[in-house]
Scaffold this active site. Structure first.
Site, PDB file in Angstrom:
ATOM      1  N   ASP A 268       9.077   6.286  -2.297  1.00 16.12           N
ATOM      2  CA  ASP A 268       7.840   6.952  -2.722  1.00 16.12           C
ATOM      3  C   ASP A 268       6.746   6.776  -1.667  1.00 16.12           C
ATOM      4  O   ASP A 268       5.603   7.161  -1.888  1.00 16.12           O
ATOM      5  CB  ASP A 268       7.364   6.405  -4.066  1.00 16.12           C
ATOM      6  CG  ASP A 268       7.096   4.900  -4.028  1.00 16.12           C
ATOM      7  OD1 ASP A 268       7.483   4.238  -3.040  1.00 16.12           O
ATOM      8  OD2 ASP A 268       6.499   4.377  -4.981  1.00 16.12           O
TER       9      ASP A 268
ATOM     10  N   ASP B 215       5.119   6.579   7.547  1.00 14.25           N
ATOM     11  CA  ASP B 215       6.075   5.489   7.334  1.00 14.25           C
ATOM     12  C   ASP B 215       7.466   5.833   7.851  1.00 14.25           C
ATOM     13  O   ASP B 215       8.303   4.944   8.030  1.00 14.25           O
ATOM     14  CB  ASP B 215       6.161   5.143   5.831  1.00 14.25           C
ATOM     15  CG  ASP B 215       5.041   4.201   5.406  1.00 14.25           C
ATOM     16  OD1 ASP B 215       4.071   4.056   6.176  1.00 14.25           O
ATOM     17  OD2 ASP B 215       5.120   3.627   4.304  1.00 14.25           O
TER      18      ASP B 215
ATOM     19  N   LYS C 205       7.859  -5.022 -11.279  1.00 17.73           N
ATOM     20  CA  LYS C 205       7.960  -5.036  -9.825  1.00 17.73           C
ATOM     21  C   LYS C 205       6.674  -5.646  -9.289  1.00 17.73           C
ATOM     22  O   LYS C 205       5.577  -5.165  -9.581  1.00 17.73           O
ATOM     23  CB  LYS C 205       8.125  -3.601  -9.331  1.00 17.73           C
ATOM     24  CG  LYS C 205       8.435  -3.476  -7.849  1.00 17.73           C
ATOM     25  CD  LYS C 205       7.192  -3.255  -7.025  1.00 17.73           C
ATOM     26  CE  LYS C 205       7.523  -2.779  -5.637  1.00 17.73           C
ATOM     27  NZ  LYS C 205       6.341  -2.792  -4.763  1.00 17.73           N
TER      28      LYS C 205
ATOM     29  N   TYR D 135       0.458  -3.780  -9.888  1.00 18.48           N
ATOM     30  CA  TYR D 135      -0.324  -4.043  -8.684  1.00 18.48           C
ATOM     31  C   TYR D 135      -1.759  -4.399  -9.045  1.00 18.48           C
ATOM     32  O   TYR D 135      -2.489  -3.563  -9.561  1.00 18.48           O
ATOM     33  CB  TYR D 135      -0.371  -2.780  -7.809  1.00 18.48           C
ATOM     34  CG  TYR D 135       0.915  -2.395  -7.149  1.00 18.48           C
ATOM     35  CD1 TYR D 135       1.931  -3.305  -6.900  1.00 18.48           C
ATOM     36  CD2 TYR D 135       1.109  -1.077  -6.734  1.00 18.48           C
ATOM     37  CE1 TYR D 135       3.103  -2.929  -6.263  1.00 18.48           C
ATOM     38  CE2 TYR D 135       2.288  -0.692  -6.094  1.00 18.48           C
ATOM     39  CZ  TYR D 135       3.275  -1.620  -5.858  1.00 18.48           C
ATOM     40  OH  TYR D 135       4.438  -1.237  -5.237  1.00 18.48           O
TER      41      TYR D 135
ATOM     42  N   ARG E 102      -5.478  -4.410  -8.387  1.00 21.28           N
ATOM     43  CA  ARG E 102      -6.169  -3.491  -7.490  1.00 21.28           C
ATOM     44  C   ARG E 102      -7.588  -3.219  -7.978  1.00 21.28           C
ATOM     45  O   ARG E 102      -7.883  -3.318  -9.166  1.00 21.28           O
ATOM     46  CB  ARG E 102      -5.394  -2.151  -7.447  1.00 21.28           C
ATOM     47  CG  ARG E 102      -5.637  -1.283  -6.222  1.00 21.28           C
ATOM     48  CD  ARG E 102      -5.180  -1.934  -4.918  1.00 21.28           C
ATOM     49  NE  ARG E 102      -3.851  -2.498  -4.911  1.00 21.28           N
ATOM     50  CZ  ARG E 102      -2.754  -1.877  -4.442  1.00 21.28           C
ATOM     51  NH1 ARG E 102      -2.856  -0.666  -3.915  1.00 21.28           N
ATOM     52  NH2 ARG E 102      -1.576  -2.475  -4.477  1.00 21.28           N
TER      53      ARG E 102
ATOM     54  N   ARG F 107      10.664  -0.055   3.267  1.00 18.43           N
ATOM     55  CA  ARG F 107      10.507   0.059   4.707  1.00 18.43           C
ATOM     56  C   ARG F 107      11.366  -0.948   5.461  1.00 18.43           C
ATOM     57  O   ARG F 107      11.854  -0.669   6.542  1.00 18.43           O
ATOM     58  CB  ARG F 107       9.021  -0.106   5.069  1.00 18.43           C
ATOM     59  CG  ARG F 107       8.223   1.144   4.735  1.00 18.43           C
ATOM     60  CD  ARG F 107       6.741   0.894   4.774  1.00 18.43           C
ATOM     61  NE  ARG F 107       6.283   0.147   3.593  1.00 18.43           N
ATOM     62  CZ  ARG F 107       5.046  -0.307   3.425  1.00 18.43           C
ATOM     63  NH1 ARG F 107       4.142  -0.110   4.364  1.00 18.43           N
ATOM     64  NH2 ARG F 107       4.710  -0.949   2.326  1.00 18.43           N
TER      65      ARG F 107
ATOM     66  N   GLY G 261       6.989  -5.052   1.016  1.00 22.74           N
ATOM     67  CA  GLY G 261       5.848  -4.570   1.788  1.00 22.74           C
ATOM     68  C   GLY G 261       6.292  -4.013   3.117  1.00 22.74           C
ATOM     69  O   GLY G 261       7.431  -3.538   3.265  1.00 22.74           O
TER      70      GLY G 261
END
Lengths: 306, 306, 306, 306, 306
Positions: free
Chosen positions: A44, A53, A204, A170, A172, A277, A250
């Site tokens: 995503d 990315d 997650k 997350y 944030r 990644r 990350g």
């Protein structure tokens, strides 16, 4: 201050209704490394960060790359947005389970008041043959009221259709930044509990980062705690209770860190990892190699029966 | 200025439709101390404050602790959010009644414009076998219009399904702070009336705090009133009319204060107490001991027939 | 500048569909002083101002006081919010008609952008056996778009169920304050017309106040008009057209003012009064006495056939 | 810069579905001056400006005045809000067609972010026997997204029920003011096109005003155009395409201006006029006289077959 | 930094359900230049910019001009808003396919927080016989949450009715401006991916502009990339994956640029062009001439099989 922990998480699967149990078992036992573990491939980043990315490995720009990788390397599931699920997943249906992410956003505006609206539904997931739904919750954002209410609708649909719910939890927003930041132990610990209490089956989380400068802004007693990463992750897994925990990686880092994180989360009673990644920014053969090592590490350190 | 009171609250149960009456009788007479009293265990601090509330007693981080305690010690009901109700309550179904809280939030953003959106529904409560629904109303918040309208939907569903409605009535927001603060007699008295007028069957209130510095900011005639805590609580109970009142304890304090508050609320015509941290931040045997004392105190001071 | 008026309002009842006509006739002819008049008892101050309005007469804190008073003294109807209607009205069902107010709010936040969201529905009113629905419209508020749209829904439901609609038409908000204030003739005249045009069957208005300092801020030609209170009220009643007008009293005042206002509104072609604090802030026997005088005054000065 | 025009509008009626065609023919041919023209009487000033618009002719405060005038003088239709349509129109049903305006607001708050929410529905219009629905669109307002979306719902209902849609297309808001103002040729030209593209069958526009001081703020090439009023109106009518155009008069002015505007709009291919204050701020016999002259002028200058 | 690309897009049509495939084939093969190409005529400038775009060619103000041109010159489809589709398209039904744009707005307010609400629905498109739906997505706008959620509804309806979805993917808003601007390679590359991931079947993009002054504000590594326009467009087409890409022309430019852009997009694996002002701001015979050249260029450079 010393914190002792006393709990051993009980089985999640036994608390789930048949639809959720059926689907979740596929991820945990029938695909991927199995034995109750989760090896998830997220794709995503194209919407969350944009195409940049994919630049380190141009082949990765074509979603085919990730779908093929997930199927070939034997992932527990691949997680993506509706566009990829509609236009690319069909060729891999049945070969690798699908987690349909139902919300998302670009990272162009600042995240002071982060909120990610739904762009797909649980019904879309059912129609596409997905085995779980993913939802990004921005814990502590000034817009948490919208977020929690939106999640209510997704959760209820998950219960209606027997669809497992994976929450990307997350921390944030501007207030999180004032209290130690989105990677602090305080924030991630809170996010773990929040996701579980809101009905997540799988949570997650990001690996916490320790930064003395920022850590002192955490609310007490977090500001005075001095935990090893292993201990912090163990605490976080406990905060998620019966919900399973997967840790993310990350941005791309070295192999040892990737495997170290894998050991840490499994040792802490977590259920697996979700590395994007760190995997698909590598050329295919290198990606397959690190995946093999991750799977091995996962299976060597399984502690929890889901 | 002296305020006289002249009323004796009439029965609530006789005004309720069969579904509400059936369920509420379970809490008041069949479980817990009985005799029309309420001893409630809240376990929503994990989302309202985060995991840090569990640090003083690490065992309490596992929701099993609270569910087991509620069942073993004989509580009237346990109150929690959807995640715990789904993943932990099933093991205790039938052993202790459930109050499903349908809204909540983290305390990370400031509460100037407090509003807590729903994350679960009355239908969830029905499905889970709950005997009541809990709703947090931020009385006096700048976002009261959203809050009251949201409560309308919950109340209507409660009437549709015969589900008792417990309102956590909390004065909150920047304008409350300008008028003496969220713990002032003025604010709590107003909150009591508001909750009842909005359709609460049970109102959960905090014990008022007296602070000469802030009390003078209360609107007249509150700013000139000088009441004993007992008298203030009596007034507040009266403001809630036929709705039953339970008082909460807030952060952990000493035993005498806990029992004193219990005496005060019961003597004022209240129906019981809802103590969280004061109970489960203790080690199990100590928790059971204080619970025993609270139950005894409750029963000794019952004044009101619900 | 002199303003002449030329109209004589025609009958409202003949324009109404059967359901509305049936219910409204009850208020106008079968209960209260009758002969086409309205004597209404409001008991919504507990949420609009808080419990402090009950302090001058502690007995009034118990809603029983107002319900009993309304039934005993023979009111046309009692107006209250859903909580009182559910928990107190049943004992008086059939003895005094009910007007269910479907929106309301606390006065804790400032009213610069006043808006009162619904907390009950027309269906609630039908279920409870109410004979009318009450709605507070903040005329001229910056949030008028939300208000008018919300009123649309209430009005449509009123038409669906044949339920008369009473609009509390209150000028409010920062822009009203810039143009002479909420009690100016300009503002109340506008509110009267607005309520009627939005579909009110009955409009509840405050008595205008004259204040040379603020009146000059009214838009032309109001800023140059110099009317007697009688003439101003006559104008306002005309602005409401075929909708019936009842005037309220505001905070407690002396008997002569109460009766004077009653004479003024009836003489101006209004249909009645709605006095709350002026009545129930008195001890029971005194309340009954002033009510008797109001009824007499109403009947002596009836000019309009509804 | 010179602008040439080359188009001749084709028939609107032939593009309409049967319901719209039936109703619109009533306005264009069966009532009013006929021959494809429109003479409309608006009576929504009571909410848009308040009762003060009625002061010059006190008789006009009673809506009976306008309804009687519309029927007696032979108007194509009368346009009003739900309250008047419900309480006054029934006496005139069948004698003059009704255009139900479904949104509106007071002018008390500033119009920097103008938006007018719906207070009635197309279903209301059907139920009341209306022959068209009116909607006020604030073209260029910062809240255009809400406005256009709301109009979508109204338009769809109009299609569902075969109800012609009349759009009051008003440039409005802070950004319009920065670009020459709400009466500039630029703004009105844009509004004409916008209304047509959003689905209007008839567009109601104001007569543009020329003001060298403000006109230079218009976007290019409008800032350099120097058109006669006749030419400007012709351009505007063209921008509305197949939608019919009626021009309004604004505040009361002298007879010659009223008739001049009528000549201009008809000569430009428009379909008629909508004059409110210019008509009903006159005493009855004077009103009838000017209406007679307007009708004559309309019929003398018809150019377009609708 | 050099970016290599490795992908060859697979067929879109094979991934589509029958309804979408049927309709899309009409645009790609049965109308227009065919052979899998798209030549689209947009006529939404009347609402997006106002009538001034028609001034260079006054004939173009009449929508007849564009509809006739599209049919006569043999376009793949004409794209317009609901008003034109309802009042002008019927005469051309079956002669040229229709793409109904379902959202839009004026350009009067600033676009710092751009958002375009829907003014028509997919059902409207079905009813009108359209072969696709158009949606404008403002990628990176602070209001992206509303936009993406609104798009969800449109996409789901497209799937329900088998209607192809064309996304006008425009980077927009204050944060885009801070990162190189709406025409930067970064922004358009991101928009391409975003549209595809949100479910677009066809993505409409602007030609990127290179401006050293602004390009350095792009996030890394875009700020250091130095690509030829051809290479940039190729990257962008790749980012859109299996979704087809059409490039737009923007304001009127010279013939060579128009044809050059056509060559570039086709050479990059795109599927066609959408030129508005570059075509209909010309006199009819000139318009037909350039269209002929564009078609020829399109067909000469086809690389992709849709």
């Amino acid at each position: 201050m010393e914190i002792k922990t006393a709990t051993e998480q009980k089985s999640l699967l036994t608390t789930l209704a048949p639809g959720k149990r059926t689907r979740l078992r596929r991820l945990l036992f029938e695909f991927g490394p199995g034995h109750g573990t989760l090896l998830l491939l997220p794709i995503d980043q194209g919407i969350e960060h944009g195409p940049r990315d994919f630049f380190p490995n141009p082949a990765s720009k074509d979603p085919e790359y990730q779908f093929h990788l997930a199927a070939e390397a034997g992932y527990s599931a691949i997680a993506c947005q509706i566009g990829l699920a509609t236009k690319y997943y069909p060729d891999y249906a049945g070969q690798v389970p699908l987690i349909l992410k139902v919300n998302g956003k670009t990272d162009i505006p600042p995240s002071d008041e982060a909120f990610s609206s739904t762009n797909a539904s649980v019904e879309d997931a059912v129609r596409l043959g997905a085995d779980a739904v993913g939802y990004t919750l921005y814990v502590g954002s000034p817009r948490q009221d919208q977020d929690l209410h939106q999640l209510k609708g997704v959760r209820e649909d998950c219960e209606r259709y027997g669809m497992p719910l994976v929450v990307w939890a997350y921390p944030r927003g501007r207030d999180v930044e004032k209290k130690g930041g989105q990677n602090s132990f305080y924030a991630i610990d809170y996010a773990a509990r929040m996701a579980m209490e809101m009905g997540a089956d799988i949570v997650k989380l990001n690996f916490p980062k320790f930064d003395p400068e920022k850590d002192k802004d955490q609310p007490a007693p977090y500001n005075e705690m001095d935990l090893s990463p292993e201990e912090a992750v163990r605490q976080i897994v406990e905060s998620a209770g019966r919900a399973l925990v997967v840790l993310s990686g990350g941005s791309k880092t070295d192999d040892e860190t990737v495997l170290g994180h894998t050991r840490t989360i499994m040792g802490a009673g977590g259920s697996g990892v979700i590395f994007g990644r760190n995997v698909w920014q590598r050329e295919k053969s290198q990606a397959l190699e690190i995946i093999g090592q991750i799977k091995e590490t996962l299976l060597e350190h399984v502690r929890r029966i889901p």
